[in-house]
Scaffold this active site. Sequence first.
Site, PDB file in Angstrom:
ATOM      1  N   ALA A   1      36.917  47.496  52.569  1.00  0.00           N
ATOM      2  CA  ALA A   1      35.994  48.324  53.343  1.00  0.00           C
ATOM      3  C   ALA A   1      35.830  49.662  52.639  1.00  0.00           C
ATOM      4  O   ALA A   1      36.789  50.216  52.086  1.00  0.00           O
ATOM      5  CB  ALA A   1      36.515  48.520  54.758  1.00  0.00           C
TER       6      ALA A   1
ATOM      7  N   LYS B   1      30.049  54.387  47.951  1.00  0.00           N
ATOM      8  CA  LYS B   1      30.722  53.415  47.103  1.00  0.00           C
ATOM      9  C   LYS B   1      32.214  53.636  47.209  1.00  0.00           C
ATOM     10  O   LYS B   1      32.665  54.688  47.620  1.00  0.00           O
ATOM     11  CB  LYS B   1      30.273  53.568  45.636  1.00  0.00           C
ATOM     12  CG  LYS B   1      28.796  53.304  45.408  1.00  0.00           C
ATOM     13  CD  LYS B   1      28.441  53.493  43.935  1.00  0.00           C
ATOM     14  CE  LYS B   1      26.964  53.239  43.702  1.00  0.00           C
ATOM     15  NZ  LYS B   1      26.607  53.418  42.267  1.00  0.00           N
ATOM     16  N   LYS B   2      32.973  52.621  46.781  1.00  0.00           N
ATOM     17  CA  LYS B   2      34.421  52.727  46.894  1.00  0.00           C
ATOM     18  C   LYS B   2      34.991  53.776  45.944  1.00  0.00           C
ATOM     19  O   LYS B   2      35.914  54.489  46.270  1.00  0.00           O
ATOM     20  CB  LYS B   2      35.075  51.368  46.621  1.00  0.00           C
ATOM     21  CG  LYS B   2      36.510  51.278  47.092  1.00  0.00           C
ATOM     22  CD  LYS B   2      36.611  51.455  48.597  1.00  0.00           C
ATOM     23  CE  LYS B   2      38.048  51.545  49.069  1.00  0.00           C
ATOM     24  NZ  LYS B   2      38.128  51.989  50.458  1.00  0.00           N
ATOM     25  N   VAL B   3      34.424  53.867  44.752  1.00  0.00           N
ATOM     26  CA  VAL B   3      34.862  54.872  43.785  1.00  0.00           C
ATOM     27  C   VAL B   3      33.693  55.797  43.523  1.00  0.00           C
ATOM     28  O   VAL B   3      32.614  55.348  43.108  1.00  0.00           O
ATOM     29  CB  VAL B   3      35.323  54.236  42.459  1.00  0.00           C
ATOM     30  CG1 VAL B   3      35.754  55.318  41.464  1.00  0.00           C
ATOM     31  CG2 VAL B   3      36.479  53.264  42.716  1.00  0.00           C
TER      32      VAL B   3
END
Length: 344
Positions: A144, A338-340
Amino acid sequence: MTTRMRGEIAEQPAAIRATLEALLPRTGEVEAVARDTRHVLFVARGTSDNAAVYGRYLIEARAGRLAALGAPSIATTYRRRIDLDGVLAVGLSQSGRTEEIVETLQWARDCGAKTIAVTNGGESSPLAQTADLALCTLAGEEKAVPATKTYTTQLAALAVLAIGLGADVDPGDLRRVPDAVEKLISDPGDLEAVVGGLAGKPGVVVSGRGMVFSTALELALKLKEACYLHAMGLSYADLLHGPIAVVDEDTPAILVAAGEGPTLAGTISLAERVTGAGASAFGVGGGAGLAGASTAALNGPDLPEWLAPMGLIVPGQLLTEALARRLGIDPDSPRGLKKVTQTD
């Protein structure tokens, strides 16, 4: 509907337990790296920056060292060299791959600092490879986008860091954290009432002070990310200096407190002031006193103040996930995130 976010919230007791088992035996390594340093400089962004706020309060209040949040742009944009002799620089990145944080930690090392990385990215991540010592959390893969288990395991790592820096705390209390988190997951309090009180509101003020200020900032961030609310995270000391004017029928307040400590009484008084003015105050933690002064309340952990932030964010995460679903938003993949995140 079972979301990934909800599943990862449920994984936190095991993730925290594994992280503590791995890192608690390493306090001697922290002490060795930090030898001959006096100050602590945290380098982070986003959720990791909120974790660093916890680290700052914990180290200043319980280890007696001056701590500060660094500005990565000094290194990456302004390209200024600063004398960091006697400084312990702590870089936090859940992925360990955020280029700005890696570059800033390397800059700190080049400026004379000793360096520690806190990351879920493992020993092979660029951040861990840059640091003199890496405290790697064991949250497992987080799918997530909103951080949950990577955040609470960062807090666990920072508690270990504080112990290594000589914090006046009982390390044995850390063993109580996973069970306290598990209890909150199964019984977060009056979740439906708080979700109902926030649904349809354009914004919210989230406030706490001292050790739990980090929780207020992190919960506000989660409500922005996953629920698209105009959520303002503030110390209640700053809130009382003017921004409390925005709290009204359309802008409720979420007030966060540990069940003990010097900021509890002030948080209860603030709840009474908010409800007395006709606005809604939703308590998170703070025991029976804050619950009684609030419109509705979420439970807090049975933990000492220095550890309370690890538990207090959990009902906030559950609130965020449930409110997002109520609003028809997928909390696993909020728009624009975004995750990163790489910063120019």
